[in-house]
Design an enzyme around this catalytic site. Structure first.
Site, PDB file in Angstrom:
ATOM      1  N   TYR A  79       0.934  -1.167  -0.039  1.00 44.73           N
ATOM      2  CA  TYR A  79      -0.094  -0.002  -0.043  1.00 44.73           C
ATOM      3  C   TYR A  79       0.788   1.216  -0.157  1.00 44.73           C
ATOM      4  CZ  TYR A  79      -4.869  -0.375  -0.047  1.00 44.73           C
ATOM      5  OH  TYR A  79      -6.416  -0.405  -0.307  1.00 44.73           O
ATOM      6  N   GLU A  81      -0.667   4.683  -0.387  1.00 47.28           N
ATOM      7  CA  GLU A  81      -1.249   6.064  -0.718  1.00 47.28           C
ATOM      8  C   GLU A  81      -0.595   7.140  -0.058  1.00 47.28           C
ATOM      9  OE1 GLU A  81      -5.972   5.409   0.304  1.00 47.28           O
ATOM     10  OE2 GLU A  81      -4.718   4.009   1.689  1.00 47.28           O
ATOM     11  N   ASP A 256      -7.121  14.505 -23.757  1.00 48.74           N
ATOM     12  CA  ASP A 256      -7.065  13.117 -23.450  1.00 48.74           C
ATOM     13  C   ASP A 256      -6.489  12.526 -24.758  1.00 48.74           C
ATOM     14  OD1 ASP A 256      -7.450  10.578 -23.023  1.00 48.74           O
ATOM     15  OD2 ASP A 256      -9.713  10.588 -22.532  1.00 48.74           O
ATOM     16  N   THR A 285      -3.767   7.076 -21.202  1.00 53.69           N
ATOM     17  CA  THR A 285      -3.630   5.671 -21.070  1.00 53.69           C
ATOM     18  C   THR A 285      -2.149   5.251 -21.305  1.00 53.69           C
ATOM     19  OG1 THR A 285      -4.400   4.771 -22.998  1.00 53.69           O
ATOM     20  CG2 THR A 285      -6.220   4.738 -21.339  1.00 53.69           C
ATOM     21  N   LYS A 288      -2.390   1.610 -24.871  1.00 48.45           N
ATOM     22  CA  LYS A 288      -2.819   1.673 -26.201  1.00 48.45           C
ATOM     23  C   LYS A 288      -1.490   1.829 -27.012  1.00 48.45           C
ATOM     24  CE  LYS A 288      -6.966   3.993 -24.626  1.00 48.45           C
ATOM     25  NZ  LYS A 288      -8.016   3.022 -24.342  1.00 48.45           N
ATOM     26  N   ARG A 294      -1.526  -1.784 -18.499  1.00 49.00           N
ATOM     27  CA  ARG A 294      -2.590  -1.213 -18.537  1.00 49.00           C
ATOM     28  C   ARG A 294      -2.740  -0.036 -17.206  1.00 49.00           C
ATOM     29  NH1 ARG A 294      -7.165  -2.371 -20.764  1.00 49.00           N
ATOM     30  NH2 ARG A 294      -5.969  -3.587 -22.031  1.00 49.00           N
TER      31      ARG A 294
HETATM   32  N1  PLP Z   1     -10.095   8.027 -23.084  1.00 47.40           N
HETATM   33  C1  PLP Z   1      -9.947   7.601 -24.134  1.00 47.40           C
HETATM   34  C2  PLP Z   1      -9.799   8.619 -25.173  1.00 47.40           C
HETATM   35  C3  PLP Z   1     -10.090   6.362 -24.476  1.00 47.40           C
HETATM   36  O1  PLP Z   1     -10.211   5.955 -25.692  1.00 47.40           O
HETATM   37  C4  PLP Z   1     -10.325   5.387 -23.403  1.00 47.40           C
HETATM   38  C5  PLP Z   1     -10.449   4.025 -23.491  1.00 47.40           C
HETATM   39  O2  PLP Z   1     -10.992   3.511 -24.485  1.00 47.40           O
HETATM   40  C6  PLP Z   1     -10.180   5.994 -21.965  1.00 47.40           C
HETATM   41  C7  PLP Z   1      -9.857   7.201 -21.915  1.00 47.40           C
HETATM   42  C8  PLP Z   1     -10.425   4.910 -20.963  1.00 47.40           C
HETATM   43  O3  PLP Z   1      -9.254   4.079 -20.757  1.00 47.40           O
HETATM   44  P1  PLP Z   1      -9.526   2.997 -19.759  1.00 47.40           P
HETATM   45  O4  PLP Z   1     -10.279   1.850 -20.339  1.00 47.40           O
HETATM   46  O5  PLP Z   1      -7.930   2.700 -19.108  1.00 47.40           O
HETATM   47  O6  PLP Z   1      -9.999   3.499 -18.560  1.00 47.40           O
END
Ligand code: PLP
Length: 487
Positions: A79, A81, A256, A285, A288, A294
């Protein structure tokens, strides 16, 4: 086209790393087998299935054995945090080392002033970003006006006033059917419930982002946050323009880059197409196109970094320290010149895939691609996305159905198939291979017929699945996944 160096050097037959990795996996599976053999069997089967399928899911990839092995450690048991050096638990000195390294790699790789590597996923990264922006833009000025240092110092009445303000802010994001993500303000997602939300779409004629329309929506709606970024938009975004729009209306620009972080890391997207210098806060993320474990991550400009750093306890619990360690390994890989070559091939291969469809008269949203995504409109084959996805799977081609702009079939059945090149590029696929993939997909879809008026049922012509399976088996055999890994 040679296989990707990370995967092929790591796993090529005879390479020392491959032998060591094989031995490690064999030993790990034996240990798992002795406790729950069905999990060991499922793990072996997953590798076999991944090796044997044409994976075109745009959000997936194959991480290196180094990244995967890093996750199987005792860091999982700790842990931690809090933040680096300020944990709510004793004994976090090694987690500190891991988090410092992962954040350092992230800052260096993306040229970001600050990186927060604790988020467990992309959704968590976005939640951290939303609340960090609310804390910076709404909570902090309110506390200052009330002469308070901390929310715990507020009276019940002042706290209620602040809570109402925090819950009454506006968010402008890309609509789901134009390619935005659920977390960009879609009503069923918490982002659509937390904020008053409005969406921008794409030009109905071209399918491209219409910056003039985004600016008009921003001027009218006056959002606190503008979210840029996408899950299913096959084009590049001018983030300098998005920042100009945000500045004009006093909004915070959050990007994002979950989908295209690998293309940013690999310097395919630079200048106005690199979100990091333009956005106030960038989320991603790591699994990808970036090809890590992950997980999620937040990069921030200095004015937001203190608030982002409070991701735990703001919206997160204990960090997944074993995954943070794997993030550090993956980011170290992404800082190698080989990763830039990989990222460029991802984009080149998407172009080859799109060209392969166009020369076979298939319809693509926006007429092509200039990132890692190709969005195929399957209505010209007389199919829904659901039917196309299932028929392709019957033939061993793994994709996902996806809405197209103003989709007549809605978000469940859809009219599109989203295809991405990051995973097969990691296996070593090149432009000719992707042209062949387009050929196989067109073969399957041309030989699929809708049953009656059903949006789900279909008939695949006899022999199609066998023919396409055989052709894709050849492509897969020529570009093996983890070739040196023997279990
Ligand atoms: N943001 C975008 C643009 C995504 O395409 C995705 C996943 O498909 C996410 C956020 C969410 O990611 P996670 O599945 O790791 O929560």
């Amino acid at each position: 086209m040679t296989a990707d160096p990370v995967i092929s050097n790591a796993a090529a037959p005879g390479a020392e790393y491959a032998e060591t990795a094989s031995a490690a996996y064999r030993a790990a599976l034996q240990v798992i087998e002795s406790v729950e053999p069905r999990i060991a069997a499922a793990t072996r089967k997953e590798l076999a299935d991944q090796r044997d399928s044409l994976k075109l899911i745009a959000s997936e990839n194959y991480a290196s054995p180094a990244v995967l092995l890093t996750m199987g450690s005792w860091f999982s048991d700790k842990y931690a945090e809090g933040t680096i050096g300020h944990r709510f638990y004793a004994g976090c000195q090694n987690v500190d080392t891991v988090e410092i390294l992962a954040a350092e790699h992230a800052r260096e790789l993306f040229g970001a002033p600050y990186a927060y590597v604790q988020p467990h996923s992309g959704i968590d990264a976005n939640l951290v970003a939303f609340w960090a922006i609310l804390a910076t833009r709404v909570e902090a000025p309110e506390l200052a006006a009330l002469g308070a240092k901390h929310v715990n110092d507020l009276s019940e009445a002042d706290w209620e006033k602040l809570r109402n303000k925090l819950g009454n802010q506006r968010l402008l994001g890309m609509s789901l059917d134009a390619g935005g993500h659920l977390t960009h303000g879609f009503r069923p997602n918490i982002s659509g419930k937390m904020f008053h939300q409005r969406s921008y779409g794409t030009d109905p004629n071209t399918g491209f982002l219409d910056y003039g329309a985004v600016a008009d929506a921003a001027r009218e709606f006056k959002p606190l946050i503008i979210v840029a970024g996408y899950s299913a938009y096959p084009r590049r975004v001018d983030f300098a323009k998005m920042r100009e729009i945000a500045d004009e209306v006093g909004a915070t620009l959050m990007v994002d880059m979950a989908h295209f972080a690998g293309l940013v890391a690999g310097k395919v997207f630079t200048g106005d197409e690199d979100p990091v210098p333009h956005a106030h806060v960038t989320t991603t993320t790591t699994h990808k196109s970036l090809r890590g474990p992950r997980g999620g991550m937040v990069l921030a400009q200095p004015e937001y970094s203190d608030a982002v750093d409070k991701g735990c306890p703001m919206v997160l619990g204990g960090p997944l320290s074993h995954v943070m360690a794997a993030k550090a390994v993956a980011l170290a890989e992404a800082r190698q010149p080989a990763f830039q070559a990989y990222a460029q091939r991802v984009a080149d291969n998407a172009q080859a895939l799109a060209d392969g469809f166009l020369k076979r008269d298939a319809q693509l949203v926006t007429g092509g691609t200039d990132n890692h995504i190709v969005l195929l409109d399957v209505t010209s084959f007389g199919l829904t996305g659901r039917q196309a996805e299932s028929a392709l799977l019957d033939a061993g081609i793994v994709t996902n159905r996806n809405s197209v702009p103003a989709d007549p079939n809605g978000a469940w059945y859809t009219s599109g198939i989203r295809l991405g090149t990051p995973a097969l590029t990691t296996r070593g696929f090149g432009a000719d291979d992707f042209d062949r993939v387009a050929d196989l997909i067109v073969d399957v879809l041309s030989n699929t017929e809708q049953q009656g008026t059903s949006k789900a049922k279909y008939t695949l012509a006899d022999g199609t699945a066998e023919r396409v399976h055989a052709a894709s088996a050849e492509l897969l055999a020529a570009n093996p996944l983890y070739p040196g890994l023997t279990l």
